[in-house]
Scaffold this motif. Structure first.
Motif, PDB file in Angstrom:
ATOM      1  N   UNK A  44     -14.745   8.618   8.696  1.00  0.00           N
ATOM      2  CA  UNK A  44     -15.081   8.405   7.283  1.00  0.00           C
ATOM      3  C   UNK A  44     -14.553   9.533   6.398  1.00  0.00           C
ATOM      4  N   UNK A  45     -14.707  10.763   6.855  1.00  0.00           N
ATOM      5  CA  UNK A  45     -14.230  11.908   6.076  1.00  0.00           C
ATOM      6  C   UNK A  45     -12.717  11.851   5.878  1.00  0.00           C
ATOM      7  N   UNK A  46     -11.995  11.526   6.934  1.00  0.00           N
ATOM      8  CA  UNK A  46     -10.535  11.451   6.841  1.00  0.00           C
ATOM      9  C   UNK A  46     -10.086  10.255   5.998  1.00  0.00           C
ATOM     10  N   UNK A  47     -10.768   9.133   6.157  1.00  0.00           N
ATOM     11  CA  UNK A  47     -10.418   7.948   5.361  1.00  0.00           C
ATOM     12  C   UNK A  47     -10.639   8.225   3.874  1.00  0.00           C
ATOM     13  N   UNK A  48     -11.701   8.946   3.547  1.00  0.00           N
ATOM     14  CA  UNK A  48     -11.956   9.324   2.153  1.00  0.00           C
ATOM     15  C   UNK A  48     -10.878  10.263   1.632  1.00  0.00           C
ATOM     16  N   UNK A  49     -10.235  10.982   2.535  1.00  0.00           N
ATOM     17  CA  UNK A  49      -9.165  11.909   2.160  1.00  0.00           C
ATOM     18  C   UNK A  49      -7.791  11.241   2.227  1.00  0.00           C
ATOM     19  N   UNK A  67       0.851  -1.189   0.000  1.00  0.00           N
ATOM     20  CA  UNK A  67       0.000   0.000   0.000  1.00  0.00           C
ATOM     21  C   UNK A  67       0.884   1.235   0.000  1.00  0.00           C
ATOM     22  N   UNK A  68       0.474   2.269  -0.733  1.00  0.00           N
ATOM     23  CA  UNK A  68       1.245   3.500  -0.667  1.00  0.00           C
ATOM     24  C   UNK A  68       1.141   4.086   0.742  1.00  0.00           C
ATOM     25  N   UNK A  69       2.124   4.912   1.095  1.00  0.00           N
ATOM     26  CA  UNK A  69       2.114   5.547   2.411  1.00  0.00           C
ATOM     27  C   UNK A  69       0.856   6.384   2.577  1.00  0.00           C
ATOM     28  N   UNK A  70       0.196   6.222   3.705  1.00  0.00           N
ATOM     29  CA  UNK A  70      -0.957   7.054   4.046  1.00  0.00           C
ATOM     30  C   UNK A  70      -0.675   7.682   5.405  1.00  0.00           C
ATOM     31  N   UNK A  71      -0.851   8.970   5.480  1.00  0.00           N
ATOM     32  CA  UNK A  71      -0.640   9.688   6.731  1.00  0.00           C
ATOM     33  C   UNK A  71      -1.677   9.216   7.753  1.00  0.00           C
ATOM     34  N   UNK A  72      -1.319   9.347   9.029  1.00  0.00           N
ATOM     35  CA  UNK A  72      -2.237   8.922  10.091  1.00  0.00           C
ATOM     36  C   UNK A  72      -2.857  10.130  10.773  1.00  0.00           C
ATOM     37  N   UNK A  73      -4.150  10.001  11.052  1.00  0.00           N
ATOM     38  CA  UNK A  73      -4.879  11.016  11.812  1.00  0.00           C
ATOM     39  C   UNK A  73      -5.433  10.357  13.064  1.00  0.00           C
ATOM     40  N   UNK A  91     -15.223  21.222   6.355  1.00  0.00           N
ATOM     41  CA  UNK A  91     -14.057  21.731   7.088  1.00  0.00           C
ATOM     42  C   UNK A  91     -13.018  20.632   7.293  1.00  0.00           C
ATOM     43  N   UNK A  92     -13.481  19.436   7.644  1.00  0.00           N
ATOM     44  CA  UNK A  92     -12.579  18.302   7.866  1.00  0.00           C
ATOM     45  C   UNK A  92     -11.887  17.930   6.563  1.00  0.00           C
ATOM     46  N   UNK A  93     -12.649  17.894   5.487  1.00  0.00           N
ATOM     47  CA  UNK A  93     -12.086  17.540   4.182  1.00  0.00           C
ATOM     48  C   UNK A  93     -11.039  18.567   3.763  1.00  0.00           C
ATOM     49  N   UNK A  94     -11.330  19.846   3.965  1.00  0.00           N
ATOM     50  CA  UNK A  94     -10.369  20.899   3.588  1.00  0.00           C
ATOM     51  C   UNK A  94      -9.056  20.755   4.349  1.00  0.00           C
ATOM     52  N   UNK A  95      -9.151  20.549   5.657  1.00  0.00           N
ATOM     53  CA  UNK A  95      -7.936  20.403   6.470  1.00  0.00           C
ATOM     54  C   UNK A  95      -7.159  19.161   6.039  1.00  0.00           C
ATOM     55  N   UNK A  96      -7.867  18.065   5.816  1.00  0.00           N
ATOM     56  CA  UNK A  96      -7.208  16.821   5.418  1.00  0.00           C
ATOM     57  C   UNK A  96      -6.503  16.993   4.070  1.00  0.00           C
ATOM     58  N   UNK A  97      -7.164  17.637   3.128  1.00  0.00           N
ATOM     59  CA  UNK A  97      -6.550  17.823   1.819  1.00  0.00           C
ATOM     60  C   UNK A  97      -5.360  18.771   1.895  1.00  0.00           C
ATOM     61  N   UNK A  98      -5.465  19.808   2.732  1.00  0.00           N
ATOM     62  CA  UNK A  98      -4.351  20.731   2.905  1.00  0.00           C
ATOM     63  C   UNK A  98      -3.143  20.003   3.508  1.00  0.00           C
ATOM     64  N   UNK A  99      -3.411  19.173   4.516  1.00  0.00           N
ATOM     65  CA  UNK A  99      -2.327  18.426   5.170  1.00  0.00           C
ATOM     66  C   UNK A  99      -1.712  17.424   4.196  1.00  0.00           C
TER      67      UNK A  99
END
Length: 133
Positions: free
Chosen positions: A26-31, A5-11, A113-121
């Motif tokens: 779910x929102x973070x996993x989708x991101x 699996x490619x590297x995925x950041x952890x939240x 808001x969660x999606x925006x932060x996740x995508x920015x990170x």
């Protein structure tokens, strides 16, 4: 053979309300984040002590199961990993100061808001990864 699996950041999501916790997960996993969920600050602190190096984002409610608040957890998290992005949420006004670099979101906040932060990170992480190579 299994594929790597490619590297995925952890939240790290710390929320005692199961519906809120699942929605954020779910929102973070989708991101494209791997998500670790806890309902108490004490459990989250153990995660930070054990695998905190791989956690890049933490969202926590102020009021949690257990004896520690989300604000106390934010201070502990910044102690373990000063560059960790921490977001503290609450439906009530804050009565304590947050650690430097910590964001506060008043409830109700929008899932976007969660999606925006996740995508920015995620974008930050991919930019820093491409600079290193």
């Amino acid at each position: 053979m299994g594929q790597s699996r490619p590297y995925r950041a952890k939240a790290l999501v710390v929320e005692d309300d199961p519906m809120q916790r699942e929605m954020i997960e779910l929102l973070l996993a989708e991101s494209e984040f791997d998500v670790i969920c806890c309902e108490s600050a004490e459990a989250a602190e153990l995660v930070l002590q054990g695998s905190g190096d791989s956690v890049v984002l933490m969202l926590t409610d102020v009021e949690l199961a257990g004896n520690m608040t989300g604000i106390e957890l934010a201070y502990a998290a910044k102690k373990y990993k000063p560059d960790l992005d921490v977001i503290v949420t609450s439906g009530k006004p804050l009565r304590q100061r947050l650690p430097d670099g910590t964001l506060f979101w008043s409830k109700p906040w929008a899932p976007l808001d969660v999606i925006r932060v996740a995508e920015m990170k995620a974008s930050e992480l991919s930019d820093s990864g491409s600079r290193r190579s």
